[in-house]
Design a protein around this motif. Structure first.
Motif, PDB file in Angstrom:
ATOM      1  N   MET A 129     -23.324  32.403 -22.784  1.00  0.00           N
ATOM      2  CA  MET A 129     -23.098  33.713 -23.378  1.00  0.00           C
ATOM      3  C   MET A 129     -24.224  34.678 -23.003  1.00  0.00           C
ATOM      4  O   MET A 129     -25.289  34.252 -22.550  1.00  0.00           O
ATOM      5  N   PRO A 130     -24.010  35.992 -23.212  1.00  0.00           N
ATOM      6  CA  PRO A 130     -25.041  36.974 -22.853  1.00  0.00           C
ATOM      7  C   PRO A 130     -26.391  36.735 -23.534  1.00  0.00           C
ATOM      8  O   PRO A 130     -27.435  37.075 -22.975  1.00  0.00           O
ATOM      9  N   ASP A 131     -26.381  36.140 -24.746  1.00  0.00           N
ATOM     10  CA  ASP A 131     -27.647  35.880 -25.446  1.00  0.00           C
ATOM     11  C   ASP A 131     -28.311  34.577 -25.007  1.00  0.00           C
ATOM     12  O   ASP A 131     -29.345  34.179 -25.551  1.00  0.00           O
ATOM     13  N   ASP A 145     -17.895  48.826 -23.754  1.00  0.00           N
ATOM     14  CA  ASP A 145     -18.404  48.466 -22.422  1.00  0.00           C
ATOM     15  C   ASP A 145     -17.625  49.227 -21.361  1.00  0.00           C
ATOM     16  O   ASP A 145     -16.396  49.343 -21.433  1.00  0.00           O
ATOM     17  N   VAL A 188     -12.839  40.330 -19.752  1.00  0.00           N
ATOM     18  CA  VAL A 188     -13.961  39.394 -19.763  1.00  0.00           C
ATOM     19  C   VAL A 188     -14.691  39.470 -18.429  1.00  0.00           C
ATOM     20  O   VAL A 188     -14.070  39.636 -17.377  1.00  0.00           O
ATOM     21  N   LYS A 189     -15.995  39.384 -18.488  1.00  0.00           N
ATOM     22  CA  LYS A 189     -16.796  39.313 -17.265  1.00  0.00           C
ATOM     23  C   LYS A 189     -17.170  37.851 -17.056  1.00  0.00           C
ATOM     24  O   LYS A 189     -17.789  37.224 -17.922  1.00  0.00           O
ATOM     25  N   GLN A 234     -18.978  37.181 -20.567  1.00  0.00           N
ATOM     26  CA  GLN A 234     -19.283  38.295 -21.473  1.00  0.00           C
ATOM     27  C   GLN A 234     -17.955  38.939 -21.860  1.00  0.00           C
ATOM     28  O   GLN A 234     -17.178  39.353 -20.994  1.00  0.00           O
ATOM     29  N   ASP A 264     -20.305  37.782 -13.671  1.00  0.00           N
ATOM     30  CA  ASP A 264     -20.524  39.180 -13.267  1.00  0.00           C
ATOM     31  C   ASP A 264     -19.322  39.853 -12.610  1.00  0.00           C
ATOM     32  O   ASP A 264     -19.438  40.960 -12.094  1.00  0.00           O
ATOM     33  N   THR A 309     -15.467  41.276 -13.431  1.00  0.00           N
ATOM     34  CA  THR A 309     -14.566  41.566 -14.548  1.00  0.00           C
ATOM     35  C   THR A 309     -13.170  41.048 -14.254  1.00  0.00           C
ATOM     36  O   THR A 309     -12.612  41.285 -13.191  1.00  0.00           O
ATOM     37  N   LYS A 363     -20.919  31.941 -16.581  1.00  0.00           N
ATOM     38  CA  LYS A 363     -21.431  32.924 -17.534  1.00  0.00           C
ATOM     39  C   LYS A 363     -20.252  33.780 -17.985  1.00  0.00           C
ATOM     40  O   LYS A 363     -19.430  34.179 -17.154  1.00  0.00           O
ATOM     41  N   LEU A 373     -15.702  41.875 -23.184  1.00  0.00           N
ATOM     42  CA  LEU A 373     -15.850  43.321 -23.047  1.00  0.00           C
ATOM     43  C   LEU A 373     -14.924  44.073 -23.991  1.00  0.00           C
ATOM     44  O   LEU A 373     -13.717  43.811 -24.028  1.00  0.00           O
TER      45      LEU A 373
END
Length: 220
Positions: free
Chosen positions: A6-8, A64, A38-39, A58, A42, A44, A56, A60
């Protein structure tokens, strides 16, 4: 099992083969209602994209930029679907319909320019399509099958023929409408509230910005 970072920096383990939407629903249903795309590593993608390997991710929302673009891009397809419904007895052909910074546009080859009354009717049909909550489904075709599918849309045929030999040729189907498109898109037209739609103008635009090519009608 696969690992999603996740981004964190936290890592979540999920079964391989689940969609990004299923993952976000397992986290929070209220979050799932806000997520538009969803990304993945990196890039989308559609929120319905299936996850098969460690990556990974993220999620959206409209906050965003890439989430907003997925929504606006879907708006352009809703406009094109409305055109095909309302002008099914006329020879209106599809060109391109990208998202832009403040919304979207779509170019059409049409016998006559669109009037203010036309735009009002199209807006109403678009709102109807949003209320129908039509599912958007992505699929890919080999080049010859793609050309056959788009044989009545000469601008789409030109775009397909201009793609590199190894290009992935993808389409999005939403109910009675299918368009050539790389995406990404929302999973349903119901993600867009009808009162968020406003068609602001119809202007002339040359195909591919070339003044030697045909003048099309662009709806913003």
């Amino acid at each position: 099992m696969i690992k999603l970072t996740m981004p964190d920096g936290s890592v979540r383990e999920v079964e391989a083969g689940v969609s990004a939407l299923e993952v976000v629903k397992s986290i929070s249903n209220s979050l799932a209602k806000k997520v538009l795309a969803v990304k993945i590593n990196d890039t989308t993608k559609d929120i319905t994209t299936v996850l098969n390997e460690d990556c990974k991710v993220q999620f959206l929302s409209f906050e965003d930029e890439d989430g907003r673009w997925a929504l606006r891009h879907t708006g352009s397809h809703i406009l094109a679907q409305a055109i095909k419904r309302l002008y099914k007895d006329e020879k209106v052909q599809l060109a391109i319909g990208p998202a832009i910074d403040n919304g979207f546009y779509y170019d059409f080859d049409t016998p006559t320019p669109f009037s203010a009354e036309d735009l009002a009717a199209l807006e109403a049909e678009m709102r109807k399509i949003c209320k129908e909550k039509v599912k958007l489904e992505r699929f890919e075709l080999p080049r010859q099958e793609a050309l056959e599918l788009m044989k009545d849309e000469p601008y789409k045929v030109e775009l397909i023929n201009d793609l590199p030999e190894d290009a992935v040729i993808s389409f999005y189907k939403q109910g009675d409408f299918t368009d050539l498109c790389a995406g990404p898109h929302l999973d349903s037209t119901g993600r867009i509230k009808g009162n968020a739609i406003k068609l602001t103008s119809a202007t002339g635009a040359y195909w591919r910005g070339d003044s030697n090519r045909k003048m099309l009608q662009r709806i913003y």
